[in-house]
Design a protein around this motif. Structure first.
Motif, PDB file in Angstrom:
ATOM      1  N   PHE A  44       3.370   9.111  11.287  1.00  0.00           N
ATOM      2  CA  PHE A  44       2.274   8.184  11.556  1.00  0.00           C
ATOM      3  C   PHE A  44       0.947   8.889  11.806  1.00  0.00           C
ATOM      4  CE2 PHE A  44       6.107   5.875  12.791  1.00  0.00           C
ATOM      5  CZ  PHE A  44       5.899   4.642  12.230  1.00  0.00           C
ATOM      6  N   GLY A  45       0.890  10.212  11.680  1.00  0.00           N
ATOM      7  CA  GLY A  45      -0.336  10.914  12.040  1.00  0.00           C
ATOM      8  C   GLY A  45      -0.913  11.810  10.984  1.00  0.00           C
ATOM      9  N   ILE A  46      -0.496  11.673   9.724  1.00  0.00           N
ATOM     10  CA  ILE A  46      -1.042  12.534   8.677  1.00  0.00           C
ATOM     11  C   ILE A  46      -2.283  11.892   8.060  1.00  0.00           C
ATOM     12  CG2 ILE A  46       1.281  13.391   8.192  1.00  0.00           C
ATOM     13  CD1 ILE A  46       1.219  11.749   5.602  1.00  0.00           C
ATOM     14  N   GLU A  47      -3.027  12.695   7.345  1.00  0.00           N
ATOM     15  CA  GLU A  47      -4.174  12.160   6.607  1.00  0.00           C
ATOM     16  C   GLU A  47      -3.661  11.512   5.318  1.00  0.00           C
ATOM     17  OE1 GLU A  47      -8.312  13.623   4.401  1.00  0.00           O
ATOM     18  OE2 GLU A  47      -6.937  15.067   5.317  1.00  0.00           O
ATOM     19  N   PRO A  48      -3.949  10.243   5.072  1.00  0.00           N
ATOM     20  CA  PRO A  48      -3.426   9.583   3.868  1.00  0.00           C
ATOM     21  C   PRO A  48      -3.909  10.258   2.593  1.00  0.00           C
ATOM     22  CG  PRO A  48      -4.250   7.966   5.440  1.00  0.00           C
ATOM     23  CD  PRO A  48      -4.688   9.318   5.946  1.00  0.00           C
ATOM     24  N   ASN A  49      -2.988  10.481   1.698  1.00  0.00           N
ATOM     25  CA  ASN A  49      -3.297  11.029   0.384  1.00  0.00           C
ATOM     26  C   ASN A  49      -3.554   9.851  -0.557  1.00  0.00           C
ATOM     27  OD1 ASN A  49      -3.233  12.271  -2.211  1.00  0.00           O
ATOM     28  ND2 ASN A  49      -2.055  13.971  -1.361  1.00  0.00           N
ATOM     29  N   VAL A  50      -4.809   9.550  -0.775  1.00  0.00           N
ATOM     30  CA  VAL A  50      -5.179   8.351  -1.517  1.00  0.00           C
ATOM     31  C   VAL A  50      -4.733   8.448  -2.977  1.00  0.00           C
ATOM     32  CG1 VAL A  50      -7.094   6.851  -2.191  1.00  0.00           C
ATOM     33  CG2 VAL A  50      -7.120   7.983   0.037  1.00  0.00           C
ATOM     34  N   ALA A  51      -4.842   9.635  -3.571  1.00  0.00           N
ATOM     35  CA  ALA A  51      -4.475   9.792  -4.982  1.00  0.00           C
ATOM     36  C   ALA A  51      -2.983   9.536  -5.184  1.00  0.00           C
ATOM     37  CB  ALA A  51      -4.856  11.181  -5.468  1.00  0.00           C
ATOM     38  N   VAL A  52      -2.152  10.129  -4.347  1.00  0.00           N
ATOM     39  CA  VAL A  52      -0.706   9.922  -4.457  1.00  0.00           C
ATOM     40  C   VAL A  52      -0.352   8.479  -4.124  1.00  0.00           C
ATOM     41  CG1 VAL A  52       1.523  10.589  -3.494  1.00  0.00           C
ATOM     42  CG2 VAL A  52      -0.188  12.330  -3.993  1.00  0.00           C
ATOM     43  N   LEU A  53      -1.028   7.924  -3.131  1.00  0.00           N
ATOM     44  CA  LEU A  53      -0.770   6.536  -2.748  1.00  0.00           C
ATOM     45  C   LEU A  53      -1.057   5.590  -3.901  1.00  0.00           C
ATOM     46  CD1 LEU A  53       0.161   4.955  -0.253  1.00  0.00           C
ATOM     47  CD2 LEU A  53      -2.227   4.696   0.389  1.00  0.00           C
ATOM     48  N   HIS A  54      -2.151   5.813  -4.598  1.00  0.00           N
ATOM     49  CA  HIS A  54      -2.511   4.960  -5.731  1.00  0.00           C
ATOM     50  C   HIS A  54      -1.507   5.095  -6.859  1.00  0.00           C
ATOM     51  CE1 HIS A  54      -4.576   4.185  -9.599  1.00  0.00           C
ATOM     52  NE2 HIS A  54      -5.105   3.164  -8.951  1.00  0.00           N
ATOM     53  N   GLN A  55      -1.093   6.318  -7.159  1.00  0.00           N
ATOM     54  CA  GLN A  55      -0.164   6.523  -8.262  1.00  0.00           C
ATOM     55  C   GLN A  55       1.198   5.898  -7.968  1.00  0.00           C
ATOM     56  OE1 GLN A  55       0.099  10.580  -9.570  1.00  0.00           O
ATOM     57  NE2 GLN A  55       1.888  10.225 -10.865  1.00  0.00           N
ATOM     58  N   VAL A  56       1.684   6.033  -6.747  1.00  0.00           N
ATOM     59  CA  VAL A  56       2.996   5.506  -6.403  1.00  0.00           C
ATOM     60  C   VAL A  56       2.973   3.982  -6.369  1.00  0.00           C
ATOM     61  CG1 VAL A  56       4.725   5.384  -4.579  1.00  0.00           C
ATOM     62  CG2 VAL A  56       3.712   7.575  -5.189  1.00  0.00           C
ATOM     63  N   VAL A  57       1.930   3.397  -5.783  1.00  0.00           N
ATOM     64  CA  VAL A  57       1.845   1.938  -5.731  1.00  0.00           C
ATOM     65  C   VAL A  57       1.720   1.356  -7.135  1.00  0.00           C
ATOM     66  CG1 VAL A  57       0.430   0.007  -4.943  1.00  0.00           C
ATOM     67  CG2 VAL A  57       0.925   1.885  -3.393  1.00  0.00           C
ATOM     68  N   THR A  58       0.959   2.014  -7.991  1.00  0.00           N
ATOM     69  CA  THR A  58       0.856   1.564  -9.378  1.00  0.00           C
ATOM     70  C   THR A  58       2.210   1.595 -10.074  1.00  0.00           C
ATOM     71  OG1 THR A  58      -1.430   2.373  -9.504  1.00  0.00           O
ATOM     72  CG2 THR A  58      -0.287   1.952 -11.581  1.00  0.00           C
ATOM     73  N   ALA A  59       2.978   2.647  -9.815  1.00  0.00           N
ATOM     74  CA  ALA A  59       4.314   2.735 -10.408  1.00  0.00           C
ATOM     75  C   ALA A  59       5.242   1.665  -9.846  1.00  0.00           C
ATOM     76  CB  ALA A  59       4.898   4.124 -10.164  1.00  0.00           C
ATOM     77  N   GLN A  60       5.129   1.371  -8.554  1.00  0.00           N
ATOM     78  CA  GLN A  60       5.972   0.332  -7.960  1.00  0.00           C
ATOM     79  C   GLN A  60       5.622  -1.050  -8.499  1.00  0.00           C
ATOM     80  OE1 GLN A  60       5.393   0.950  -3.765  1.00  0.00           O
ATOM     81  NE2 GLN A  60       6.793   2.696  -3.687  1.00  0.00           N
ATOM     82  N   MET A 125       6.695  12.473  -3.895  1.00  0.00           N
ATOM     83  CA  MET A 125       5.493  11.657  -3.976  1.00  0.00           C
ATOM     84  C   MET A 125       5.729  10.285  -3.360  1.00  0.00           C
ATOM     85  SD  MET A 125       3.950  12.572  -7.739  1.00  0.00           S
ATOM     86  CE  MET A 125       2.643  11.395  -7.490  1.00  0.00           C
ATOM     87  N   VAL A 126       6.921   9.708  -3.591  1.00  0.00           N
ATOM     88  CA  VAL A 126       7.235   8.406  -2.999  1.00  0.00           C
ATOM     89  C   VAL A 126       7.246   8.507  -1.482  1.00  0.00           C
ATOM     90  CG1 VAL A 126       8.987   6.612  -2.850  1.00  0.00           C
ATOM     91  CG2 VAL A 126       8.531   7.717  -5.038  1.00  0.00           C
ATOM     92  N   ARG A 127       7.825   9.567  -0.965  1.00  0.00           N
ATOM     93  CA  ARG A 127       7.865   9.752   0.490  1.00  0.00           C
ATOM     94  C   ARG A 127       6.465   9.974   1.055  1.00  0.00           C
ATOM     95  NH1 ARG A 127      11.293  11.361   4.647  1.00  0.00           N
ATOM     96  NH2 ARG A 127      10.316  12.694   6.203  1.00  0.00           N
ATOM     97  N   LEU A 128       5.661  10.814   0.386  1.00  0.00           N
ATOM     98  CA  LEU A 128       4.305  11.075   0.856  1.00  0.00           C
ATOM     99  C   LEU A 128       3.468   9.803   0.838  1.00  0.00           C
ATOM    100  CD1 LEU A 128       2.081  12.983   1.790  1.00  0.00           C
ATOM    101  CD2 LEU A 128       1.676  13.588  -0.611  1.00  0.00           C
ATOM    102  N   ALA A 129       3.651   8.965  -0.168  1.00  0.00           N
ATOM    103  CA  ALA A 129       2.903   7.709  -0.226  1.00  0.00           C
ATOM    104  C   ALA A 129       3.299   6.780   0.919  1.00  0.00           C
ATOM    105  CB  ALA A 129       3.147   7.022  -1.572  1.00  0.00           C
ATOM    106  N   LEU A 130       4.584   6.718   1.231  1.00  0.00           N
ATOM    107  CA  LEU A 130       5.036   5.876   2.345  1.00  0.00           C
ATOM    108  C   LEU A 130       4.487   6.383   3.670  1.00  0.00           C
ATOM    109  CD1 LEU A 130       6.718   3.619   3.541  1.00  0.00           C
ATOM    110  CD2 LEU A 130       8.704   5.131   3.475  1.00  0.00           C
ATOM    111  N   LEU A 131       4.530   7.685   3.885  1.00  0.00           N
ATOM    112  CA  LEU A 131       3.985   8.248   5.123  1.00  0.00           C
ATOM    113  C   LEU A 131       2.469   8.044   5.199  1.00  0.00           C
ATOM    114  CD1 LEU A 131       6.015  11.584   5.412  1.00  0.00           C
ATOM    115  CD2 LEU A 131       6.558   9.313   6.289  1.00  0.00           C
ATOM    116  N   SER A 132       1.792   8.115   4.065  1.00  0.00           N
ATOM    117  CA  SER A 132       0.348   7.879   4.050  1.00  0.00           C
ATOM    118  C   SER A 132       0.033   6.434   4.412  1.00  0.00           C
ATOM    119  CB  SER A 132      -0.229   8.213   2.672  1.00  0.00           C
ATOM    120  OG  SER A 132      -0.040   9.576   2.350  1.00  0.00           O
ATOM    121  N   ALA A 133       0.828   5.497   3.903  1.00  0.00           N
ATOM    122  CA  ALA A 133       0.610   4.091   4.230  1.00  0.00           C
ATOM    123  C   ALA A 133       0.887   3.818   5.705  1.00  0.00           C
ATOM    124  CB  ALA A 133       1.490   3.210   3.345  1.00  0.00           C
ATOM    125  N   LEU A 134       1.966   4.385   6.244  1.00  0.00           N
ATOM    126  CA  LEU A 134       2.267   4.206   7.663  1.00  0.00           C
ATOM    127  C   LEU A 134       1.191   4.829   8.547  1.00  0.00           C
ATOM    128  CD1 LEU A 134       6.116   4.908   7.649  1.00  0.00           C
ATOM    129  CD2 LEU A 134       4.978   2.696   7.872  1.00  0.00           C
TER     130      LEU A 134
END
Length: 260
Positions: A44-60, A125-134
């Motif tokens: 819950f305390g990392i800096e969100p990776n916006v690029a990975v978050l966008h790519q993973v959400v687009t894939a989902q 990448m899926v895990r990093l995107a989830l942690l970024s969202a949290l």
């Protein structure tokens, strides 16, 4: 310029800040304050990776598409066996079939066919995107924590009262344990509330809701999503509280031997 002076090109790793520790208030379904809990910094305390978050959400979102759209080519359209008119003497362009793509009622050239829109995304990448969202929801103070739902039977009125006592508005995502079926049925009739388990939680689920609600059993902790650590009030913790997933309970005799 010598060979030793040449610049090697390659990926540049961005220096990201260290994870920070955030806290969340622990409450019961009546809205009473039971203390504060420290959220796991690596979740819950990392800096969100916006690029990975966008790519993973687009894939989902792409994986949700059914991909059942279909059109018929000239070989699949019924009819067209006979030559529509004579080759010469009509003044029209010559035609060999009435089901040609250039004819009315004919087939479709290069039209859509059933296909899969799924994209391959690495697990990291899926895990990093989830942690970024949290982490984004935790930074916005949009994470809520309850000790337990504790309802005897499914009742929508109890779920509405719990949301009111917890002061949750907008769309809410409730993370439940696999055996918390009573709470799941209580929230089922509320259109603004969706439920899921932590094993099924995705970055898209977190981002599409305003609030995310955990319980003591589902709050991810430090040992690979194994429970929360914090400063909860002693009187709020039951004598035989269920152990968090992934954590082992040590008998009192073994603890005494270890202290000795």
């Amino acid at each position: 310029m010598t060979i030793t002076d040449t610049v090697t090109r390659g990926p540049v790793k961005k220096d990201r800040p260290a994870p920070v520790t955030r806290t969340v208030k622990r409450r019961n379904v009546a809205g009473d304050d039971l203390g504060s809990v420290d959220l796991e910094p690596s979740i819950f305390g990392i800096e969100p990776n916006v690029a990975v978050l966008h790519q993973v959400v687009t894939a989902q979102l792409a994986a949700i598409r059914s991909g059942t759209q279909s059109t018929k080519t000239r070989s699949e359209v019924r009819g067209g066996g006979a030559k529509p008119f004579a080759q010469k003497g009509t003044g029209r362009a010559r035609q060999g079939s009435s089901r040609s793509p250039s004819m009315s009622g004919g087939g479709i050239a290069l039209g859509p066919k059933p296909r899969s829109y799924k994209q391959h995304t690495p697990k990291k990448m899926v895990r990093l995107a989830l942690l970024s969202a949290l982490s984004d929801r935790a930074a916005s103070h949009r994470v809520a924590l309850v000790d337990q739902w504790g309802w005897d039977g499914p009742r929508t009125k109890d779920a509405v009262a719990a949301l009111h006592n917890l002061k949750l508005s907008g769309s809410v995502l409730v993370v439940l344990a696999p055996d918390e079926t009573i709470a799941g049925k209580s929230f089922a009739n509320l259109p603004q509330v969706s439920t899921t388990s932590f094993g099924q939680l995705s970055a898209h689920d977190v981002l599409r809701n305003d609030w995310i609600v955990f319980s003591d059993r589902t709050l991810p902790g430090s040992d690979a999503f194994g429970g929360a650590t914090g400063t909860a009030a002693p009187e709020s913790v039951p004598d035989e509280a269920p152990a968090a997933p992934g954590t082992a309970t040590v008998p009192a005799t073994e603890e005494a031997d270890a202290d000795a």
